[in-house]
Enzyme design. Structure first.
Site, mmCIF file in Angstrom:
data_model
loop_
_atom_site.group_PDB
_atom_site.id
_atom_site.type_symbol
_atom_site.label_atom_id
_atom_site.label_comp_id
_atom_site.label_asym_id
_atom_site.label_seq_id
_atom_site.Cartn_x
_atom_site.Cartn_y
_atom_site.Cartn_z
ATOM 1 C CG HIS A 1 -2.567 -1.187 11.973
ATOM 2 N ND1 HIS A 1 -1.751 -1.679 10.982
ATOM 3 C CD2 HIS A 1 -2.275 0.125 12.088
ATOM 4 C CE1 HIS A 1 -0.993 -0.698 10.524
ATOM 5 N NE2 HIS A 1 -1.297 0.412 11.166
ATOM 6 C CG ASP B 1 4.841 2.555 7.482
ATOM 7 O OD1 ASP B 1 3.978 3.018 6.711
ATOM 8 O OD2 ASP B 1 4.554 1.822 8.441
ATOM 9 C CG HIS B 2 3.993 -0.437 4.294
ATOM 10 N ND1 HIS B 2 4.095 -1.764 4.656
ATOM 11 C CD2 HIS B 2 3.546 0.224 5.385
ATOM 12 C CE1 HIS B 2 3.700 -1.895 5.918
ATOM 13 N NE2 HIS B 2 3.355 -0.709 6.382
ATOM 14 C CG HIS C 1 0.184 4.196 5.035
ATOM 15 N ND1 HIS C 1 -0.609 3.396 5.819
ATOM 16 C CD2 HIS C 1 -0.489 5.369 4.884
ATOM 17 C CE1 HIS C 1 -1.720 4.068 6.140
ATOM 18 N NE2 HIS C 1 -1.659 5.255 5.580
ATOM 19 C CG HIS D 1 -0.405 0.040 2.539
ATOM 20 N ND1 HIS D 1 0.357 -0.975 3.082
ATOM 21 C CD2 HIS D 1 -0.445 0.998 3.496
ATOM 22 C CE1 HIS D 1 0.727 -0.647 4.309
ATOM 23 N NE2 HIS D 1 0.267 0.543 4.585
ATOM 24 C CG HIS E 1 -4.060 -0.371 6.314
ATOM 25 N ND1 HIS E 1 -4.026 0.009 7.629
ATOM 26 C CD2 HIS E 1 -2.918 0.115 5.758
ATOM 27 C CE1 HIS E 1 -2.919 0.686 7.866
ATOM 28 N NE2 HIS E 1 -2.226 0.779 6.751
HETATM 29 ZN ZN ZN Z 1 -0.149 1.373 6.587
#
Ligand code: ZN
Length: 477
Positions: free
Chosen positions: A406, A73-74, A71, A69, A161
């Site tokens: 989450h 941090d990904h 975000h 996805h 999410h």
């Molecule tokens: Zn996320």
């Protein structure tokens, strides 16, 4: 059933995002194939220090890179991987992820090049040009469709999410691994919740953000959120909601826009304005307005019945810069970034935190080492972003109500049981919650211990290899 007698080991290790939340990047190797899962940055660090440990692995070996996805941090180190390393594999993500990725990362480039304190741009991870070039080479995958790249088959499933978030089931030589990315199982105002793939998996790589914690039911959280905001603005206070520009912010906007319409005599018609403050506001809302067909039945029904787009809000206005904002009287401000690291939300925090009438309401997950995490300790003063030697008194109210989407412990356990994998690898969680989740899972599955259905649970650190041997791998029936 035909079996293969030679032992083959599957190797798993993380370059980031193991025993921590941030810079997610995991490597899967089996029978000469290599898959990379996600390429994030760590929100508490800047520049090269925010990257996964890419030096620890030869990135030219990667065949396929899957992004769960959008975000940061990904996904935020993807342009770096594609443009600045020897990586030459293929990259896949869903359509909405790709659409949002473009705008989000161009904002990320801007914010990091201004707010990082680096005087010279050489220190930036990548430029807008890198981003544009990487964008053209990213391939998209539809939900429920399977792509085969040289014997690596992978299928995307809904993860809940945020818009476009996917779980990937990867199959190499009959061995199946499910990677959840970040996922949620609760019914949302706009998203499909995560689904259980129809075929079983041998290995499950699953997030552990909330460890063994339990969420309050959604209706209660929504009620708390609206009541808290309502009472603050009634006493003349300002409400700051630090949000990641896209994703969960839109869910909060759906809640507030509805509440404002229900209380329009008191709050509506600009009496108490709601602002969505982000450089990306307009561009990103248009992506949401475009992808309503990828959302859940509820929101599509609303769209059909009212003939108006539910993401065209009646009570929320967009704000690009703070200099367009006249700060008189109570207001509600959704501002990015979500962890108050820098930018708009940080500027407003410093402006509003000395007044005890005001409220800072954290709705996302706050990573260790960020201002959002720190402010929840209710410190007496906070350091100014422009000059860390200047302390600003903090008298405003601080509250946290999670809309991070989450899974909590019950939802995670239920999903893990439904998947039925014998090997469970925990990622995306700070050490303590992850350790508690591991213990809880082991005790939950203790009756299977010693049987051939025994469930093995791993919580490796970054760069530590988990090796799983598969003897009689099923080849065909
Ligand atoms: Zn996320």
């Amino acid at each position: 059933e035909q079996t293969q007698l030679s032992k083959t080991a599957l190797k798993f290790f993380s370059l980031g995002g193991s025993n921590e939340v941030g810079r997610s990047c995991h490597i899967l190797q089996y029978k000469g194939k290599t898959v990379m899962l996600d390429a994030g940055v760590h929100p508490a660090h800047q520049g090269l220090a925010s990257l996964p440990f890419y030096d620890e692995f030869d990135l030219s070996k990667i065949d396929v890179l899957l992004i769960s996805h959008f975000h940061l941090d990904h996904a935020a180190s993807l342009p770096y991987v594609m443009q600045r390393t020897n990586f030459n594999g293929r990259v896949f993500m869903t359509h909405p992820t790709k659409a949002i990725y473009r705008w989000l990362l161009s904002d990320f480039v801007k914010v990091t090049s201004i707010g990082s304190g680096f005087s010279d741009k050489e220190e930036n991870l990548y430029t807008d040009e890198d981003l544009a070039e990487s964008f053209d080479r990213i391939e998209t995958i539809d939900f429920h469709s399977t792509i085969d790249v040289n014997g690596i088959k992978f299928t995307a499933f809904h993860a809940g999410h945020v818009l476009g978030a996917a779980m990937f089931q990867i199959e190499i030589a009959g061995l199946k691994t499910l990677f959840t990315g970040d996922y949620s199982r609760e019914t949302d105002r706009h998203l499909n919740s995560a689904e259980v793939p129809p075929s079983s998996s041998d290995i499950l790589i699953v997030e552990s953000t909330f460890g063994t914690a339990t969420h309050e039911p959604r209706v209660n959280r929504e009620k708390k959120l609206t009541q808290l905001i309502h009472s603050t603005v009634l006493r003349g206070g300002r409400v700051l909601l630090p949000v990641f520009a896209l994703g969960r912010a839109q869910e909060i906007m759906l809640i507030l826009d509805e509440f404002w319409s229900q209380h329009s005599e008191e709050l509506g018609n600009g009496q108490v304005p709601i602002f969505y403050a982000s450089n990306l506001a307009r561009k990103c809302m248009s992506v949401f307005q475009t992808y309503v067909n990828m959302m859940n039945d509820d929101i599509r029904k609303k769209f059909r019945d009212s003939q108006s787009n539910p993401f065209i809000f009646k009570n929320i206005s967009y704000l690009k810069h703070l200099d367009e904002f006249q700060d008189f009287g109570p207001s509600v401000m959704l501002a990015s970034p979500g962890m108050l690291q820098n930018g708009l939300s940080r500027d407003l925090l410093e402006k509003w935190c000395p007044d005890e009438k005001n409220l800072v309401l954290i709705t996302g997950y706050s990573v260790e080492g960020t201002m959002a995490k720190y402010i929840m300790l209710e410190p007496d003063v906070i350091p100014s972003i422009n000059n860390p030697e200047v302390s600003i008194p903090r008298r405003c109210q601080i509250e946290e109500i999670s809309f991070a989407a989450h899974v909590d412990f019950r939802e995670n356990l239920d999903f893990i049981e439904k998947i039925g994998a014998r090997n469970v690898i925990l990622v995306h969680g700070e050490s303590n919650p992850m350790g508690r989740l591991k213990s809880a899972l082991l005790s939950n599955f203790s009756s299977l211990k010693g049987t051939e259905d025994e469930v093995h649970v791993f919580n490796p650190r970054n760069c530590v290899v988990v090796e799983l041997e598969f003897k009689g791998v099923k080849v065909a029936k």
